[in-house]
Design a protein around this motif. Structure first.
Motif, PDB file in Angstrom:
ATOM      1  N   GLN A   1      -9.184   7.676  -2.483  1.00  0.00           N
ATOM      2  CA  GLN A   1      -8.516   6.504  -3.034  1.00  0.00           C
ATOM      3  C   GLN A   1      -7.077   6.876  -3.347  1.00  0.00           C
ATOM      4  O   GLN A   1      -6.822   7.800  -4.106  1.00  0.00           O
ATOM      5  CB  GLN A   1      -9.237   6.019  -4.285  1.00  0.00           C
ATOM      6  CG  GLN A   1     -10.594   5.459  -3.966  1.00  0.00           C
ATOM      7  CD  GLN A   1     -11.213   4.744  -5.147  1.00  0.00           C
ATOM      8  OE1 GLN A   1     -10.689   4.782  -6.248  1.00  0.00           O
ATOM      9  NE2 GLN A   1     -12.321   4.086  -4.911  1.00  0.00           N
ATOM     10  N   ALA A   2      -6.174   6.140  -2.739  1.00  0.00           N
ATOM     11  CA  ALA A   2      -4.754   6.390  -2.949  1.00  0.00           C
ATOM     12  C   ALA A   2      -4.367   5.958  -4.359  1.00  0.00           C
ATOM     13  O   ALA A   2      -4.979   5.069  -4.944  1.00  0.00           O
ATOM     14  CB  ALA A   2      -3.936   5.631  -1.919  1.00  0.00           C
ATOM     15  N   LYS A   3      -3.341   6.587  -4.869  1.00  0.00           N
ATOM     16  CA  LYS A   3      -2.831   6.245  -6.198  1.00  0.00           C
ATOM     17  C   LYS A   3      -1.912   5.037  -6.071  1.00  0.00           C
ATOM     18  O   LYS A   3      -0.906   5.086  -5.354  1.00  0.00           O
ATOM     19  CB  LYS A   3      -2.070   7.432  -6.773  1.00  0.00           C
ATOM     20  CG  LYS A   3      -1.561   7.199  -8.163  1.00  0.00           C
ATOM     21  CD  LYS A   3      -0.805   8.423  -8.664  1.00  0.00           C
ATOM     22  CE  LYS A   3      -0.185   8.135 -10.002  1.00  0.00           C
ATOM     23  NZ  LYS A   3       0.682   9.245 -10.425  1.00  0.00           N
ATOM     24  N   LYS A   4      -2.268   3.959  -6.749  1.00  0.00           N
ATOM     25  CA  LYS A   4      -1.436   2.756  -6.701  1.00  0.00           C
ATOM     26  C   LYS A   4      -0.182   2.982  -7.535  1.00  0.00           C
ATOM     27  O   LYS A   4      -0.196   3.725  -8.515  1.00  0.00           O
ATOM     28  CB  LYS A   4      -2.213   1.548  -7.218  1.00  0.00           C
ATOM     29  CG  LYS A   4      -3.361   1.185  -6.308  1.00  0.00           C
ATOM     30  CD  LYS A   4      -4.066  -0.065  -6.749  1.00  0.00           C
ATOM     31  CE  LYS A   4      -5.191  -0.349  -5.766  1.00  0.00           C
ATOM     32  NZ  LYS A   4      -5.786  -1.644  -5.937  1.00  0.00           N
TER      33      LYS A   4
ATOM     34  N   ILE B   1       6.095  -5.085  -7.901  1.00  0.00           N
ATOM     35  CA  ILE B   1       5.175  -5.157  -6.757  1.00  0.00           C
ATOM     36  C   ILE B   1       4.210  -3.982  -6.862  1.00  0.00           C
ATOM     37  O   ILE B   1       4.636  -2.839  -7.014  1.00  0.00           O
ATOM     38  CB  ILE B   1       5.932  -5.077  -5.418  1.00  0.00           C
ATOM     39  CG1 ILE B   1       6.994  -6.174  -5.319  1.00  0.00           C
ATOM     40  CG2 ILE B   1       4.956  -5.156  -4.242  1.00  0.00           C
ATOM     41  CD1 ILE B   1       7.981  -5.973  -4.183  1.00  0.00           C
ATOM     42  N   GLU B   2       2.906  -4.268  -6.764  1.00  0.00           N
ATOM     43  CA  GLU B   2       1.928  -3.183  -6.787  1.00  0.00           C
ATOM     44  C   GLU B   2       1.627  -2.741  -5.363  1.00  0.00           C
ATOM     45  O   GLU B   2       1.106  -3.506  -4.556  1.00  0.00           O
ATOM     46  CB  GLU B   2       0.634  -3.607  -7.485  1.00  0.00           C
ATOM     47  CG  GLU B   2      -0.325  -2.445  -7.626  1.00  0.00           C
ATOM     48  CD  GLU B   2      -1.558  -2.761  -8.434  1.00  0.00           C
ATOM     49  OE1 GLU B   2      -1.934  -1.890  -9.241  1.00  0.00           O
ATOM     50  OE2 GLU B   2      -2.131  -3.848  -8.258  1.00  0.00           O
ATOM     51  N   PHE B   3       1.961  -1.496  -5.070  1.00  0.00           N
ATOM     52  CA  PHE B   3       1.713  -0.912  -3.759  1.00  0.00           C
ATOM     53  C   PHE B   3       0.396  -0.158  -3.793  1.00  0.00           C
ATOM     54  O   PHE B   3      -0.002   0.381  -4.820  1.00  0.00           O
ATOM     55  CB  PHE B   3       2.872   0.009  -3.357  1.00  0.00           C
ATOM     56  CG  PHE B   3       4.166  -0.728  -3.195  1.00  0.00           C
ATOM     57  CD1 PHE B   3       4.454  -1.378  -2.008  1.00  0.00           C
ATOM     58  CD2 PHE B   3       5.079  -0.814  -4.236  1.00  0.00           C
ATOM     59  CE1 PHE B   3       5.631  -2.086  -1.848  1.00  0.00           C
ATOM     60  CE2 PHE B   3       6.261  -1.519  -4.090  1.00  0.00           C
ATOM     61  CZ  PHE B   3       6.540  -2.164  -2.902  1.00  0.00           C
TER      62      PHE B   3
ATOM     63  N   THR C   1       1.390   5.688  -3.180  1.00  0.00           N
ATOM     64  CA  THR C   1       2.746   6.167  -3.477  1.00  0.00           C
ATOM     65  C   THR C   1       3.576   6.210  -2.189  1.00  0.00           C
ATOM     66  O   THR C   1       4.788   6.009  -2.232  1.00  0.00           O
ATOM     67  CB  THR C   1       2.720   7.564  -4.134  1.00  0.00           C
ATOM     68  OG1 THR C   1       1.953   8.443  -3.328  1.00  0.00           O
ATOM     69  CG2 THR C   1       2.132   7.508  -5.528  1.00  0.00           C
ATOM     70  N   LEU C   2       2.932   6.470  -1.045  1.00  0.00           N
ATOM     71  CA  LEU C   2       3.663   6.496   0.225  1.00  0.00           C
ATOM     72  C   LEU C   2       4.197   5.109   0.577  1.00  0.00           C
ATOM     73  O   LEU C   2       5.324   4.973   1.057  1.00  0.00           O
ATOM     74  CB  LEU C   2       2.780   7.036   1.349  1.00  0.00           C
ATOM     75  CG  LEU C   2       3.478   7.374   2.666  1.00  0.00           C
ATOM     76  CD1 LEU C   2       4.597   8.397   2.465  1.00  0.00           C
ATOM     77  CD2 LEU C   2       2.466   7.890   3.679  1.00  0.00           C
ATOM     78  N   GLU C   3       3.424   4.057   0.305  1.00  0.00           N
ATOM     79  CA  GLU C   3       3.921   2.691   0.507  1.00  0.00           C
ATOM     80  C   GLU C   3       5.112   2.437  -0.421  1.00  0.00           C
ATOM     81  O   GLU C   3       6.098   1.826  -0.010  1.00  0.00           O
ATOM     82  CB  GLU C   3       2.833   1.656   0.229  1.00  0.00           C
ATOM     83  CG  GLU C   3       1.814   1.520   1.319  1.00  0.00           C
ATOM     84  CD  GLU C   3       0.806   0.414   1.051  1.00  0.00           C
ATOM     85  OE1 GLU C   3       0.975  -0.370   0.083  1.00  0.00           O
ATOM     86  OE2 GLU C   3      -0.159   0.312   1.827  1.00  0.00           O
ATOM     87  N   GLY C   4       5.025   2.911  -1.649  1.00  0.00           N
ATOM     88  CA  GLY C   4       6.134   2.763  -2.592  1.00  0.00           C
ATOM     89  C   GLY C   4       7.383   3.474  -2.101  1.00  0.00           C
ATOM     90  O   GLY C   4       8.501   2.957  -2.207  1.00  0.00           O
ATOM     91  N   THR C   5       7.194   4.648  -1.532  1.00  0.00           N
ATOM     92  CA  THR C   5       8.313   5.405  -0.965  1.00  0.00           C
ATOM     93  C   THR C   5       8.953   4.631   0.182  1.00  0.00           C
ATOM     94  O   THR C   5      10.182   4.525   0.265  1.00  0.00           O
ATOM     95  CB  THR C   5       7.826   6.785  -0.469  1.00  0.00           C
ATOM     96  OG1 THR C   5       7.297   7.515  -1.592  1.00  0.00           O
ATOM     97  CG2 THR C   5       8.940   7.568   0.193  1.00  0.00           C
TER      98      THR C   5
END
Length: 154
Positions: free
Chosen positions: A17-20, A26-28, A31-35
């Motif tokens: 489970q990825a860390k949101k 905006i909730e990604f 963390t890679l989506e946030g980057t």
């Protein structure tokens, strides 16, 4: 005399489970989506985050009988003739659907098939878009450089 090792049952793999992360309200999903979002923003590249889903496989009704269990624990098999659609929601969509980015650190079991169906769908468009699937920060940075070289952003 050889010593036999006791066999231990292997438990199923843990679901990763990825860390949101939340940025600019905006909730990604990772963390890679946030980057990726921050890099797009810094480069001035307009985009929409998870703004649209695409039906990559149309639903249909099977004419022949098809008996199957709904779930392993279902008491009986049932006639399931309706086959549902397959949809896909890219992480980032460029203006006018000129490009798509799917940030994927670790893919789940169904992702490879959904990704192939999506690529097949957009390949048939009159003007096929650019498609990116970065899997680490360095890939995200490279995506930005490619988009900038194509005239997107500042």
């Amino acid at each position: 005399m050889a010593i036999k090792k006791k066999k231990t049952k292997r438990k199923g793999r843990k679901v990763v489970q990825a860390k949101k992360v939340k940025i600019d309200g905006i909730e990604f999903q990772s963390t890679l989506e946030g980057t990726m979002y921050k890099l797009l923003k810094e480069a001035g590249i307009k985009n929409t985050y998870e703004g649209q889903s695409y039906n990559t496989f149309k639903p249909f009704v099977l004419e022949e009988e098809c008996w199957e269990r709904a779930m392993k624990k279902s008491p009986a098999m049932i006639d399931r003739r309706k086959v549902s659609k397959v949809s896909y929601t890219p992480d980032f969509i460029g203006e006018n659907e000129e490009w798509f980015i799917e940030v994927k650190g670790r893919a789940n079991e169904s992702f490879p098939l959904r990704w192939k169906l999506f690529k097949d769908m957009v390949s048939k468009w009159e003007r096929p878009p650019l498609i990116f699937k970065p899997t680490k920060k360095a890939d995200c940075e490279q995506v930005i450089e490619i988009l900038k070289s194509k005239g997107y952003g500042k």
